[in-house]
Write an enzyme that holds these catalytic residues in place. Structure first.
Site, short mmCIF file in Angstrom:
data_model
loop_
_atom_site.label_atom_id
_atom_site.label_comp_id
_atom_site.label_asym_id
_atom_site.label_seq_id
_atom_site.Cartn_x
_atom_site.Cartn_y
_atom_site.Cartn_z
N TYR A 9 0.82 -1.21 0.00
CA TYR A 9 0.00 0.00 0.00
C TYR A 9 0.86 1.26 0.00
O TYR A 9 2.08 1.19 0.17
CB TYR A 9 -0.94 0.00 1.21
CG TYR A 9 -0.26 0.33 2.53
CD1 TYR A 9 0.57 -0.59 3.16
CD2 TYR A 9 -0.44 1.56 3.15
CE1 TYR A 9 1.20 -0.29 4.36
CE2 TYR A 9 0.19 1.88 4.35
CZ TYR A 9 1.00 0.94 4.95
OH TYR A 9 1.63 1.25 6.13
N LYS A 123 6.40 -1.99 1.70
CA LYS A 123 5.28 -1.37 2.42
C LYS A 123 4.10 -2.34 2.38
O LYS A 123 3.14 -2.18 1.61
CB LYS A 123 4.94 -0.01 1.80
CG LYS A 123 4.20 0.90 2.78
CD LYS A 123 4.29 2.35 2.36
CE LYS A 123 3.37 3.26 3.15
NZ LYS A 123 3.50 3.22 4.60
N GLU A 156 12.81 2.57 13.85
CA GLU A 156 11.89 3.59 13.33
C GLU A 156 10.63 3.61 14.18
O GLU A 156 10.50 2.84 15.13
CB GLU A 156 11.55 3.31 11.86
CG GLU A 156 10.83 2.00 11.62
CD GLU A 156 10.45 1.76 10.16
OE1 GLU A 156 10.23 2.74 9.42
OE2 GLU A 156 10.34 0.58 9.77
N LEU A 180 11.23 1.14 6.72
CA LEU A 180 10.64 1.64 5.48
C LEU A 180 11.35 2.96 5.16
O LEU A 180 11.44 3.84 6.02
CB LEU A 180 9.13 1.89 5.64
CG LEU A 180 8.51 2.38 4.33
CD1 LEU A 180 8.27 1.20 3.39
CD2 LEU A 180 7.22 3.13 4.57
#
Ligand code: PDD
Length: 275
Positions: A9, A123, A156, A180
C-alpha cells in the site's frame, strides 16, 4: 489479499487539490510490487491519472489518498494463483496535519521490541505488529511506538521514521531491510543537507538515547514531529533536551512546512470539474 494479507500500500498527502510527491509514492509502490512478485499489477490502472481524478471528485482540500494492491481474490492457497486479477483499491479521506500548536507540544513515544519481519522496506499491508505496538504505546500514554531491535538498535516509529540528534549530529537508521525508507525521511535528509546540519545515516543504540539532545519522527501524516518524552526503555523515561522541541527539529519542521507549501502551491492543478 484478504486471507493472506498478501498486498502492499501507499499513503499520499494531498493539499490544495494536489497530491504531494505522488511520483515518489508510485515509484515506491512499484518497488514493493516487484518485491512481492506482483510486478504488472498496475498495468491498466494509471494511478497517476486516477488519483488526481479521485481527488477532484471528492472535493476535499486536505487529506490522504490510500492505495492498496493485493494479489487478488482466489481460493485460499499459499502458492501464487494464476490468472487472478490483482485487487486495486484507492480512496481519499480528510486528514488534519499537525498544527503549529501540536508541533510546539511534541509527542511522547514508547519503545517496543521490533517483532516485525526482515523486509520492512516493503510497504506491506501486514500491519499486525504495528497495530499491537501502537496499542502498547497508547496504553503507556504515548502517541507513537518506537521500534527497537532485540540487540538495542533504534529502528523507526510504528508508522514513521525516527531521527535523533546525538553529539550534535542528526542520526537516522540507514535505509535497509529493517525500516521503510519514508518519502518524508528522504526529504528530511535533503533539507538537513541544505540547512547544513551534520548528518549520519547510522542507527543509534538504545543505550545512547538518553544522551540525545533531540528526537523527532517524520511521516506523510505527521510531518516532522518533535518527540518530547521517550518511555519503554530499561533506563526508564527520558526527556530529550529540555523537554521542548529542539532547535534542529524546529528548523527542519519549518523547512519542511515551506517545502510542502511550495510543492502543493506549484505545478498544474488537476482538471476542473466538467460543467
Ligand atoms: N506509514 N515507517 C513506517 C513503518 C511507516 O509505516 C511509514 C508510513 C513511514 C514513513 O513513510 P512516509 O514518509 O513515506 O509516509 C516509515 C504511513 C503513513 C501509514 O501507514 O499510515
Amino acid at each position: 489479499g484478504f486471507q493472506l494479507g498478501d498486498g502492499v500500500y501507499e499513503v499520499v498527502r494531498f493539499e490544495n487539490g494536489r497530491l504531494l510527491w505522488l511520483e515518489d509514492h508510485l515509484g515506491r509502490l512499484d518497488g514493493s510490487l516487484e518485491q512481492i512478485l506482483l510486478p504488472h499489477a498496475l498495468d491498466g490502472h494509471p494511478l497517476a491519472e486516477v488519483l488526481p481524478e479521485l481527488l477532484r471528485r471528492s472535493e476535499l482540500r486536505q487529506g490522504t489518498a490510500y492505495v492498496q494492491v493485493t494479489r487478488g481474490a482466489a481460493p485460499r492457497e499459499f502458492g501464487l494463483p494464476t490468472d487472478v486479477p490483482p485487487t486495486v483499491l484507492a480512496y481519499v479521506q480528510a486528514h488534519a496535519f499537525p498544527s503549529e500548536d501540536e508541533l510546539r507540544s511534541g509527542i511522547a513515544v514508547h519503545a517496543v521490541e521490533d517483532q516485525r519481519w526482515a523486509r520492512c522496506d516493503i510497504k506491506s499491508t501486514n500491519l499486525l505488529p504495528a497495530v499491537l505496538a501502537k496499542q502498547v504505546a497508547r496504553e503507556a500514554g504515548a502517541q507513537e511506538a518506537l521500534y527497537v531491535s532485540a540487540e538495542g538498535t533504534v529502528r523507526e516509529g510504528g508508522s514513521s521514521n525516527a531521527f535523533i540528534v546525538l553529539d550534535g549530529t542528526l542520526r537516522t537508521h540507514p535505509a535497509n531491510n529493517r525500516i521503510l525508507n519514508g518519502i518524508t525521511r528522504c526529504h528530511v535528509l535533503d533539507l538537513a543537507r541544505e540547512v547544513g546540519v551534520p548528518l549520519l545515516e547510522e542507527a543509534v543504540h538504545v543505550s545512547d538515547l538518553p544522551r540525545a539532545s533531540e528526537v523527532f519522527i517524520a511521516s506523510t501524516t505527521r510531518d516532522v514531529m518533535p518527540v518530547v518524552r521517550v518511555s519503554g526503555l530499561d533506563s526508564g523515561v527520558f526527556t530529550p533536551g529540555d523537554g521542548t522541541p529542539g532547535e534542529v527539529t524546529l528548523a527542519l519542521a519549518a523547512a519542511m512546512r515551506s517545502l510542502i507549501a511550495r510543492c502543493v502551491g506549484a505545478g498544474p492543478r488537476p482538471p476542473s470539474a466538467p460543467a
